[in-house]
Motif scaffolding. Structure first.
Motif, mmCIF file in Angstrom:
data_model
loop_
_atom_site.group_PDB
_atom_site.id
_atom_site.type_symbol
_atom_site.label_atom_id
_atom_site.label_comp_id
_atom_site.label_asym_id
_atom_site.label_seq_id
_atom_site.Cartn_x
_atom_site.Cartn_y
_atom_site.Cartn_z
ATOM 1 N N GLU A 250 0.832 -1.202 0.000
ATOM 2 C CA GLU A 250 0.000 0.000 0.000
ATOM 3 C C GLU A 250 0.869 1.254 0.000
ATOM 4 N N ARG A 251 1.928 1.190 0.770
ATOM 5 C CA ARG A 251 2.829 2.331 0.837
ATOM 6 C C ARG A 251 3.520 2.574 -0.501
ATOM 7 N N LEU A 252 3.940 1.484 -1.152
ATOM 8 C CA LEU A 252 4.577 1.606 -2.457
ATOM 9 C C LEU A 252 3.610 2.209 -3.465
ATOM 10 N N SER A 253 2.350 1.791 -3.395
ATOM 11 C CA SER A 253 1.343 2.327 -4.312
ATOM 12 C C SER A 253 1.187 3.832 -4.126
ATOM 13 N N ARG A 254 1.165 4.269 -2.861
ATOM 14 C CA ARG A 254 1.041 5.706 -2.593
ATOM 15 C C ARG A 254 2.267 6.460 -3.087
ATOM 16 N N MET A 255 3.437 5.845 -2.937
ATOM 17 C CA MET A 255 4.675 6.500 -3.359
ATOM 18 C C MET A 255 4.760 6.615 -4.874
ATOM 19 N N GLU A 256 4.183 5.638 -5.587
ATOM 20 C CA GLU A 256 4.247 5.646 -7.051
ATOM 21 C C GLU A 256 3.215 6.572 -7.668
ATOM 22 N N ASP A 257 2.166 6.889 -6.933
ATOM 23 C CA ASP A 257 1.158 7.812 -7.450
ATOM 24 C C ASP A 257 1.728 9.228 -7.490
ATOM 25 N N SER A 258 1.264 10.011 -8.425
ATOM 26 C CA SER A 258 1.665 11.411 -8.489
ATOM 27 C C SER A 258 1.139 12.128 -7.251
ATOM 28 N N LEU A 259 2.024 12.877 -6.604
ATOM 29 C CA LEU A 259 1.645 13.574 -5.378
ATOM 30 C C LEU A 259 0.745 14.756 -5.706
ATOM 31 N N LEU A 260 -0.405 14.809 -5.049
ATOM 32 C CA LEU A 260 -1.318 15.921 -5.183
ATOM 33 C C LEU A 260 -1.183 16.824 -3.955
ATOM 34 N N PRO A 261 -1.508 18.100 -4.077
ATOM 35 C CA PRO A 261 -1.448 18.967 -2.892
ATOM 36 C C PRO A 261 -2.252 18.413 -1.716
ATOM 37 N N SER A 262 -3.382 17.776 -2.018
ATOM 38 C CA SER A 262 -4.221 17.232 -0.948
ATOM 39 C C SER A 262 -3.560 16.061 -0.224
ATOM 40 N N ASP A 263 -2.498 15.468 -0.824
ATOM 41 C CA ASP A 263 -1.778 14.375 -0.177
ATOM 42 C C ASP A 263 -0.769 14.890 0.851
ATOM 43 N N ILE A 264 -0.523 16.176 0.863
ATOM 44 C CA ILE A 264 0.467 16.768 1.773
ATOM 45 C C ILE A 264 -0.249 17.255 3.025
ATOM 46 N N LYS A 265 0.152 16.720 4.164
ATOM 47 C CA LYS A 265 -0.447 17.121 5.433
ATOM 48 C C LYS A 265 0.411 18.219 6.060
ATOM 49 N N ILE A 266 -0.214 19.330 6.398
ATOM 50 C CA ILE A 266 0.465 20.456 7.034
ATOM 51 C C ILE A 266 -0.049 20.566 8.470
ATOM 52 N N ILE A 267 0.859 20.449 9.431
ATOM 53 C CA ILE A 267 0.485 20.475 10.841
ATOM 54 C C ILE A 267 0.994 21.774 11.451
#
Length: 401
Positions: A250-267
């Motif tokens: 699952e992690r590899l799948s997320r890493m291979e997908d193109s990163l979208l702004p919504s995938d970035i968590k800002i704390i």
């Protein structure tokens, strides 16, 4: 160990002494204890299987038991690999993307201008009727410098690691490109490990099928009972590996997908979590900006042009080293340095920059931001670098002005 250096058993980083890794943060003694316990457990299991194999020789099934023991060892090794593997290919990008070869760093050919006495007297910001150092003490006492900078700094989480960033105006956050872009070499290595473990699991499933078929052909007796125990142990070990493999897949799948702004968590500093609304990366520099619309969030101001940072000035870094959010460290500005290969100028500091600090601000005692923390030289202490804040405005001026 070479030349007296210590090699981290987890991430292979070498350093001159210490009780924990400067890169991944693992405590050497504790990690060795974990490996020793796993090795002992594996050895005890191997001894039990060898004992079973010896007992089965009289029944004419020695080769079958020996092969079974070997497969158990292989499967356990696969499980151990994922039990002790690093939690992420790189927690914050520092291990690969932030290393500047030491031989490329030279004195900057151009220094920032130092204001003359006349300029200083004309600048209202530099005028004060108080004693030297009183302004800084008052700022600290009121919590207006470090505290405001801390509240303007954010932690950034992606599917593969963490980093830092800070508000440069009401709505835009600056960080490093390597914080939000995965290194392709890391991705390829992680993919290789996942595929190897997947193949191992499939082979073990096939072997278990062969063992079950063989057990059905065996008459009731000691050999059949021994094989039943081995099948049960193999299933138990396989069940340990499967959740780890699924998590890695699952992690590899997320890493291979193109990163979208919504995938970035800002704390934010208060712990509130948001997703980025917009993302832009620099092609020339290790920089990126994101937009986030929240109320009452302070931002960091750059120093006036006639108040440059000078060697020996006290500076602070703010970020999330090894996941410790809102960490403040201090040091001095060591000088301007130029990368001989690219010609880019960096700010050198001895303020600690650790994994997770990437993208955080380098500020002075007044709270002015002078740079974006970006890299360290491996196997050294007190040699860190930041990208000048002027570069951020040159690169993204049309968006953040």
């Amino acid at each position: 160990m070479e030349n007296g250096n210590i090699r981290c058993p987890k991430c292979t980083h070498e350093q001159a002494g210490g009780t924990e890794c400067e890169v991944c943060g693992v405590i050497f003694a504790r990690y060795q204890q974990i490996l020793a316990r796993k090795a002992k457990a594996l050895e005890e299991q191997r001894a039990r299987q060898e004992e079973l194999a010896q007992k089965s020789k009289g029944a004419g099934k020695g080769p079958l038991i020996a092969i079974t023991v070997l497969m158990l060892v292989v499967l356990t090794a696969g499980a151990t690999y994922y039990l002790v593997r690093p939690d992420s290919p790189t927690p914050s990008g520092e291990q690969l993307a932030n290393v500047v070869p030491e031989q490329k760093i030279t004195e900057a050919e151009q220094k920032l201008p130092v204001p003359t006495a006349a300029e200083s007297s004309r600048n209202p910001e530099n005028q004060s009727n108080s004693a030297p150092g009183q302004d800084t003490r008052q700022l600290r006492a009121s919590g207006g410098t470090i505290e405001q900078a801390r509240r303007a700094t954010v932690s950034i989480e992606t599917p593969w690691g963490t980093g830092s960033g800070f508000f440069i105006n009401d709505n835009y956050i600056v960080t490093n490109r390597h914080v939000i872009e995965l290194d392709q070499n890391q991705l390829a290595e992680f993919r290789r490990k996942v595929e190897a473990t997947r193949d191992l699991v499939e082979l073990e499933k096939k072997k278990l099928g062969d063992y079950r078929a063989e057990m059905k052909r065996l008459p009731q007796g000691a050999t059949r009972s021994q094989l039943a125990i081995i099948i049960k142990e193999s299933e138990r070990e396989l069940n340990k590996v499967l959740p780890r493999l699924q998590e890695a897949e699952e992690r590899l799948s997320r890493m291979e997908d193109s990163l979208l702004p919504s995938d970035i968590k800002i704390i934010l500093a208060d712990g509130a979590s948001h997703s980025a609304n917009y993302l832009m990366v620099s092609e020339k520099h290790d920089l990126a900006i994101m937009s986030l619309y929240v109320k009452d969030t302070p931002y960091l101001k750059r120093a006036p042009k006639n108040v440059p940072i000078q060697q020996g000035d006290k500076v602070f870094t703010i970020g999330s080293p090894v996941g410790l959010r809102n960490t403040v460290t201090s040091g001095v500005f060591s000088g301007y340095r130029k990368d001989g290969a690219s010609g880019k100028v960096f700010l050198q500091t001895d303020a600690p920059i650790n994994p997770g600090n990437s993208g955080g601000p380098l500020i002075d005692e007044r709270g002015y931001v002078h740079g974006v923390n970006t890299m360290i030289i491996k196997d050294t202490e007190g040699i860190g670098f930041a990208i000048p804040i002027a570069t951020v405005f040159e690169e993204f001026g049309s968006s953040i002005y």
